[in-house]
Design a protein around this motif. Sequence first.
Motif, mmCIF file in Angstrom:
data_model
loop_
_atom_site.group_PDB
_atom_site.id
_atom_site.type_symbol
_atom_site.label_atom_id
_atom_site.label_comp_id
_atom_site.label_asym_id
_atom_site.label_seq_id
_atom_site.Cartn_x
_atom_site.Cartn_y
_atom_site.Cartn_z
ATOM 1 N N GLY A 126 2.060 -8.657 -8.569
ATOM 2 C CA GLY A 126 2.980 -7.630 -9.019
ATOM 3 C C GLY A 126 3.476 -7.847 -10.434
ATOM 4 N N THR A 127 4.304 -6.920 -10.878
ATOM 5 C CA THR A 127 4.756 -6.891 -12.276
ATOM 6 C C THR A 127 5.570 -8.116 -12.657
ATOM 7 N N ALA A 128 6.473 -8.556 -11.813
ATOM 8 C CA ALA A 128 7.335 -9.690 -12.160
ATOM 9 C C ALA A 128 6.533 -10.979 -12.292
ATOM 10 N N ARG A 131 -4.693 -1.482 -4.180
ATOM 11 C CA ARG A 131 -5.269 -1.557 -5.528
ATOM 12 C C ARG A 131 -5.642 -3.003 -5.869
ATOM 13 N N PHE A 132 -4.750 -3.939 -5.541
ATOM 14 C CA PHE A 132 -5.018 -5.354 -5.819
ATOM 15 C C PHE A 132 -6.218 -5.859 -5.010
ATOM 16 N N GLU A 133 -6.418 -5.312 -3.825
ATOM 17 C CA GLU A 133 -7.521 -5.780 -2.988
ATOM 18 C C GLU A 133 -8.873 -5.584 -3.660
ATOM 19 N N GLN A 134 -8.979 -4.648 -4.561
ATOM 20 C CA GLN A 134 -10.231 -4.461 -5.298
ATOM 21 C C GLN A 134 -10.528 -5.697 -6.153
ATOM 22 N N SER A 135 -9.463 -6.336 -6.672
ATOM 23 C CA SER A 135 -9.638 -7.569 -7.436
ATOM 24 C C SER A 135 -9.928 -8.745 -6.511
ATOM 25 N N PHE A 136 -9.276 -8.777 -5.342
ATOM 26 C CA PHE A 136 -9.472 -9.885 -4.414
ATOM 27 C C PHE A 136 -10.914 -9.980 -3.935
ATOM 28 N N ASP A 137 -11.616 -8.872 -3.948
ATOM 29 C CA ASP A 137 -13.023 -8.885 -3.538
ATOM 30 C C ASP A 137 -13.877 -9.760 -4.445
ATOM 31 N N PHE A 144 3.982 -8.494 -4.518
ATOM 32 C CA PHE A 144 3.028 -7.532 -5.079
ATOM 33 C C PHE A 144 3.688 -6.207 -5.461
ATOM 34 N N LEU A 145 4.920 -6.280 -5.910
ATOM 35 C CA LEU A 145 5.654 -5.059 -6.250
ATOM 36 C C LEU A 145 5.260 -4.525 -7.631
ATOM 37 N N PRO A 146 4.867 -3.255 -7.721
ATOM 38 C CA PRO A 146 4.615 -2.643 -9.027
ATOM 39 C C PRO A 146 5.948 -2.287 -9.677
ATOM 40 N N PHE A 171 4.000 -11.635 0.830
ATOM 41 C CA PHE A 171 3.842 -10.539 1.792
ATOM 42 C C PHE A 171 4.034 -9.223 1.055
ATOM 43 N N PRO A 172 3.016 -8.357 1.054
ATOM 44 C CA PRO A 172 3.105 -7.137 0.248
ATOM 45 C C PRO A 172 4.148 -6.150 0.767
ATOM 46 N N LYS A 173 4.948 -5.645 -0.160
ATOM 47 C CA LYS A 173 5.963 -4.649 0.174
ATOM 48 C C LYS A 173 5.589 -3.253 -0.340
ATOM 49 N N SER A 174 4.450 -3.161 -0.982
ATOM 50 C CA SER A 174 3.978 -1.862 -1.485
ATOM 51 C C SER A 174 2.537 -1.675 -1.031
ATOM 52 N N ASP A 175 2.328 -0.810 -0.055
ATOM 53 C CA ASP A 175 0.989 -0.639 0.516
ATOM 54 C C ASP A 175 -0.018 -0.130 -0.502
ATOM 55 N N TRP A 176 0.365 0.880 -1.282
ATOM 56 C CA TRP A 176 -0.603 1.466 -2.205
ATOM 57 C C TRP A 176 -0.981 0.485 -3.307
#
Length: 252
Positions: free
Chosen positions: A153-155, A207-213, A97-99, A198-203
């Motif tokens: 993430g971006t990749a 942000r992604f969690e809003q989509s997971f909802d 989940f890296l930006p 496993f997320p390496k960028s908390d912020w």
Amino acid sequence: MTQQRYTGRVALVTGAGSGIGQATALRLAREGARVVGCDVDAAGLEATAKLLAAERYEADLLNADITVQGDVERVVAAPPGGFVDLLANVAGIMDYFLPVGELDDETWDRVIAVNLTGPMRLCRAVVPIMRTNGEGAIVNVSSIGGLTGSVAGTAYVSAKHGLIGLTRSLAYLYGPEGIRTNAVCPGGVRTNIGRTAFPKSDWAFRRFEQSFDRESRTAEPDEIAALVAWLGSAEARNVNGAVITSDGGWTA
């Protein structure tokens, strides 16, 4: 009784050691295909071999890395008689989940290699075989991450968007020669892709969690395998260049 849509046909499945790839290999074998499967995970392939053997199916399972050209050549050379009727590009990894602002070159290179370059090399290898046969099917497992930027993430998002572009290019150029190419875009699926999720960028993950909802359910691997099997079969002879979501309505 299981449909026998693949009797006498050869199916090449990547990522066959677990998840959607394993489910696809099992489903195609049950439908009569001679399966050639590959994965970097030797233990996973052994598990797949045991599942196939328990149902008395034969398959050629190769420990191979689709990012290595020599391994791609070895896998494509494995089918009996040199024929490949269906290529299912299933293997894939996440990107933590890296930006882009935190994305390192190593993660970018590996994710693009597994999720886009490897599938391209396999397509490049099987297309001449299918052209000689006058027919064939390719199914690329993309993701809803190939349709939106809000789930990974971006990749990963870049690679999966690219895989849809690859799918459409193949469909347009080789469709008149009897080669159909389609893409499947799953949402959440119960697989072990979490090793690279496993997320390496908390912020960014917040942000992604809003989509997971918006995710209504998590699919089982065989639900995606069923779509792959249908797209590769003669029943889908009029489907070429399609990008089909299987996400329980997540992107709706």
